[in-house]
Design a protein around this motif. Structure first.
Motif, PDB file in Angstrom:
ATOM      1  N   GLY A  67       0.792  -1.221   0.000  1.00 30.78           N
ATOM      2  CA  GLY A  67       0.000   0.000   0.000  1.00 30.78           C
ATOM      3  C   GLY A  67       0.825   1.273   0.000  1.00 30.78           C
ATOM      4  N   ALA A  68       2.152   1.132  -0.038  1.00 24.13           N
ATOM      5  CA  ALA A  68       3.006   2.320  -0.046  1.00 24.13           C
ATOM      6  C   ALA A  68       3.004   3.010  -1.398  1.00 24.13           C
ATOM      7  CB  ALA A  68       4.435   1.939   0.339  1.00 24.13           C
ATOM      8  N   ARG A  69       2.588   2.297  -2.423  1.00 26.45           N
ATOM      9  CA  ARG A  69       2.477   2.872  -3.762  1.00 26.45           C
ATOM     10  C   ARG A  69       1.046   2.730  -4.245  1.00 26.45           C
ATOM     11  NH1 ARG A  69       7.682   0.853  -7.369  1.00 26.45           N
ATOM     12  NH2 ARG A  69       9.316   1.788  -6.061  1.00 26.45           N
ATOM     13  N   GLU A  70       0.601   3.687  -5.023  1.00 32.85           N
ATOM     14  CA  GLU A  70      -0.724   3.600  -5.619  1.00 32.85           C
ATOM     15  C   GLU A  70      -0.708   2.596  -6.766  1.00 32.85           C
ATOM     16  OE1 GLU A  70      -3.706   5.017  -4.975  1.00 32.85           O
ATOM     17  OE2 GLU A  70      -2.874   5.882  -3.134  1.00 32.85           O
ATOM     18  N   ALA A  71      -1.688   1.728  -6.806  1.00 33.65           N
ATOM     19  CA  ALA A  71      -1.838   0.841  -7.956  1.00 33.65           C
ATOM     20  C   ALA A  71      -2.419   1.650  -9.111  1.00 33.65           C
ATOM     21  CB  ALA A  71      -2.755  -0.323  -7.617  1.00 33.65           C
ATOM     22  N   PRO A  72      -1.929   1.449 -10.327  1.00 35.12           N
ATOM     23  CA  PRO A  72      -2.492   2.185 -11.470  1.00 35.12           C
ATOM     24  C   PRO A  72      -4.003   2.009 -11.549  1.00 35.12           C
ATOM     25  CG  PRO A  72      -0.501   1.023 -12.115  1.00 35.12           C
ATOM     26  CD  PRO A  72      -0.822   0.563 -10.721  1.00 35.12           C
ATOM     27  N   ALA A  73      -4.697   3.098 -11.762  1.00 26.45           N
ATOM     28  CA  ALA A  73      -6.166   3.080 -11.737  1.00 26.45           C
ATOM     29  C   ALA A  73      -6.746   2.168 -12.816  1.00 26.45           C
ATOM     30  CB  ALA A  73      -6.695   4.496 -11.897  1.00 26.45           C
ATOM     31  N   HIS A  74      -6.024   2.016 -13.938  1.00 26.66           N
ATOM     32  CA  HIS A  74      -6.566   1.252 -15.050  1.00 26.66           C
ATOM     33  C   HIS A  74      -6.286  -0.247 -14.930  1.00 26.66           C
ATOM     34  CE1 HIS A  74      -2.341   1.948 -16.119  1.00 26.66           C
ATOM     35  NE2 HIS A  74      -2.418   0.822 -16.783  1.00 26.66           N
ATOM     36  N   GLU A  75      -5.550  -0.674 -13.901  1.00 19.90           N
ATOM     37  CA  GLU A  75      -5.183  -2.083 -13.796  1.00 19.90           C
ATOM     38  C   GLU A  75      -6.417  -2.945 -13.553  1.00 19.90           C
ATOM     39  OE1 GLU A  75      -2.248  -3.312 -11.036  1.00 19.90           O
ATOM     40  OE2 GLU A  75      -0.612  -2.908 -12.423  1.00 19.90           O
ATOM     41  N   PRO A  76      -6.635  -3.992 -14.361  1.00 26.75           N
ATOM     42  CA  PRO A  76      -7.756  -4.895 -14.109  1.00 26.75           C
ATOM     43  C   PRO A  76      -7.487  -5.756 -12.879  1.00 26.75           C
ATOM     44  CG  PRO A  76      -6.444  -5.680 -15.961  1.00 26.75           C
ATOM     45  CD  PRO A  76      -5.894  -4.345 -15.581  1.00 26.75           C
ATOM     46  N   PRO A  77      -8.521  -6.169 -12.173  1.00 31.82           N
ATOM     47  CA  PRO A  77      -8.309  -6.966 -10.957  1.00 31.82           C
ATOM     48  C   PRO A  77      -7.818  -8.381 -11.245  1.00 31.82           C
ATOM     49  CG  PRO A  77     -10.649  -6.747 -11.437  1.00 31.82           C
ATOM     50  CD  PRO A  77      -9.940  -5.841 -12.381  1.00 31.82           C
ATOM     51  N   LEU A  78      -8.100  -8.906 -12.439  1.00 39.03           N
ATOM     52  CA  LEU A  78      -7.763 -10.301 -12.757  1.00 39.03           C
ATOM     53  C   LEU A  78      -7.225 -10.416 -14.174  1.00 39.03           C
ATOM     54  CD1 LEU A  78      -7.980 -13.428 -12.237  1.00 39.03           C
ATOM     55  CD2 LEU A  78     -10.297 -13.274 -13.202  1.00 39.03           C
ATOM     56  N   ILE A  79      -6.100 -11.109 -14.332  1.00 42.49           N
ATOM     57  CA  ILE A  79      -5.593 -11.513 -15.644  1.00 42.49           C
ATOM     58  C   ILE A  79      -5.041 -12.927 -15.490  1.00 42.49           C
ATOM     59  CG2 ILE A  79      -4.043 -11.013 -17.574  1.00 42.49           C
ATOM     60  CD1 ILE A  79      -3.843  -8.130 -16.540  1.00 42.49           C
ATOM     61  N   VAL A  80      -5.693 -13.895 -16.117  1.00 40.02           N
ATOM     62  CA  VAL A  80      -5.281 -15.289 -15.975  1.00 40.02           C
ATOM     63  C   VAL A  80      -5.509 -16.023 -17.288  1.00 40.02           C
ATOM     64  CG1 VAL A  80      -7.530 -16.050 -15.102  1.00 40.02           C
ATOM     65  CG2 VAL A  80      -5.470 -17.349 -14.511  1.00 40.02           C
ATOM     66  N   ALA A  81      -4.679 -17.013 -17.555  1.00 45.02           N
ATOM     67  CA  ALA A  81      -4.790 -17.799 -18.778  1.00 45.02           C
ATOM     68  C   ALA A  81      -5.735 -18.974 -18.599  1.00 45.02           C
ATOM     69  CB  ALA A  81      -3.415 -18.324 -19.194  1.00 45.02           C
ATOM     70  N   ASP A  82      -6.563 -19.212 -19.594  1.00 45.49           N
ATOM     71  CA  ASP A  82      -7.272 -20.475 -19.696  1.00 45.49           C
ATOM     72  C   ASP A  82      -6.315 -21.456 -20.387  1.00 45.49           C
ATOM     73  OD1 ASP A  82      -8.938 -22.501 -21.359  1.00 45.49           O
ATOM     74  OD2 ASP A  82     -10.371 -21.714 -19.918  1.00 45.49           O
ATOM     75  N   MET A  83      -6.052 -22.592 -19.772  1.00 44.64           N
ATOM     76  CA  MET A  83      -5.051 -23.515 -20.304  1.00 44.64           C
ATOM     77  C   MET A  83      -5.646 -24.757 -20.950  1.00 44.64           C
ATOM     78  SD  MET A  83      -2.196 -22.063 -19.963  1.00 44.64           S
ATOM     79  CE  MET A  83      -1.081 -23.423 -20.295  1.00 44.64           C
ATOM     80  N   ALA A  84      -6.965 -24.762 -21.168  1.00 48.13           N
ATOM     81  CA  ALA A  84      -7.613 -25.958 -21.702  1.00 48.13           C
ATOM     82  C   ALA A  84      -7.082 -26.330 -23.087  1.00 48.13           C
ATOM     83  CB  ALA A  84      -9.127 -25.761 -21.737  1.00 48.13           C
ATOM     84  N   LYS A  85      -6.920 -25.349 -23.975  1.00 48.30           N
ATOM     85  CA  LYS A  85      -6.464 -25.643 -25.336  1.00 48.30           C
ATOM     86  C   LYS A  85      -5.048 -26.190 -25.329  1.00 48.30           C
ATOM     87  CE  LYS A  85      -5.668 -23.581 -29.894  1.00 48.30           C
ATOM     88  NZ  LYS A  85      -5.744 -22.354 -30.726  1.00 48.30           N
TER      89      LYS A  85
END
Length: 302
Positions: free
Chosen positions: A255-273
């Protein structure tokens, strides 16, 4: 005679691991580089080459006489990678390299893409389903290279495969990146100023990513494949795992730095393929073993 493959970026963060894996698989590996090589991979051949120079590219392709090209190299940016205008320079060089390779009779191109090519709105990135709608210059350049070389490969009767890594950490990581920053701060006994760390990301050890790219290049698969874990972990948990392994949790300042406002809360790969494809690859590192391996490297190379 062993099949020959050119690996661009083969002295870099991801590429070194890809070269090691391809040599172990029995390929003749040609690595173009503009660096002085002091710790190259045994069994690989290093050729002096500036990939942005047309004469150097033509000389490389003529001397290599390769059937495969694994293209990992990307121009280092003088500012932040995502928005750097230098990405356009490498877009142009990548298309020129692919064209020269195909004109010389090359049969297969494998590209190292990026999760930054996806639209991150939903958080889950699924090949052939999630729109390729990047919001950065970097992601746009990567998508453009794939589309351009895909059309060229169709015309030439060659195959194209794209592997998309997500968030990478590990030995030789640049000091400006998160895990390297936290490790070095804590090793020096300094505070590590971080954001809240609640973002969920798909983190992979660089050796796993390099092996995944090599496996894709060695296969006969075409199309787009995620090279990741398929597991979302909090950035906070990565930071705290480093702190636990080094033994200095009190130095981490969430919390000592501000997280960029535009950052999405989730980025994850679907690995099924990828898992259903028959690709001869799976991640080997857990977060705990990967962090420990990374810390060991930084300690040995302080």
């Amino acid at each position: 005679m062993a099949e020959t493959i050119i690996v661009t970026g083969g002295t870099g963060f991801i590429g070194r691991h890809a070269v090691e894996d391809l040599v172990a698989r029995g390929f003749k590996v040609i690595v173009p580089t503009s660096r002085d090589i002091t710790d190259g991979v045994d069994g690989a051949t290093y050729l002096t080459c500036d990939l942005t120079d047309a004469a150097d590219r033509d000389k490389l392709i003529g001397e290599a006489n390769a059937s495969g090209l694994l293209h990992i190299a990307w121009r280092a940016a003088v500012s932040g990678l995502w928005g750097a205008p230098e990405n356009i320079d490498w877009l142009q060089s990548s298309l020129a390299l692919g064209r020269a390779f195909l004109d010389a009779g090359g049969q297969r191109i494998t590209l190292c893409g990026s999760c930054g090519e996806y639209d991150w709105t939903s958080g889950m990135c699924i090949e052939d389903q999630t729109p390729l709608r990047p919001n950065t210059i970097y992601g746009t350049a990567k998508v453009s290279v794939m589309h351009g070389l895909s059309a060229m490969c169709q015309t030439a009767g060659a195959t194209l495969a794209t592997g998309r890594p997500f968030f990478i950490y590990g030995p030789r990581e640049h000091e400006s990146r998160l895990t390297a920053y936290v490790i070095q701060c804590l090793m020096r006994g300094e505070e590590a100023a971080c954001s809240h760390g609640m973002q969920l990301r798909d983190y992979s050890h660089v050796a796993d990513v390099g092996r995944g790219m090599a496996a894709l290049a060695a296969s006969n698969l075409a199309g787009e494949y995620n090279i990741a874990t398929g597991e979302a972990v909090r950035v906070k948990d990565v930071i705290l795992e480093i702190a636990k392994a080094i033994g200095r949790p009190e130095l981490v300042k969430l919390g000592a730095r501000e997280a960029p406002a535009h950052e999405p809360p989730l980025i994850v790969a679907d690995m099924a393929k990828t898992r259903a494809s028959g690709l001869d690859w799976a991640p080997r590192f857990t977060l705990e073993s990967g962090v420990a391996d990374t810390i060991d490297w930084f300690r040995a190379n302080a």
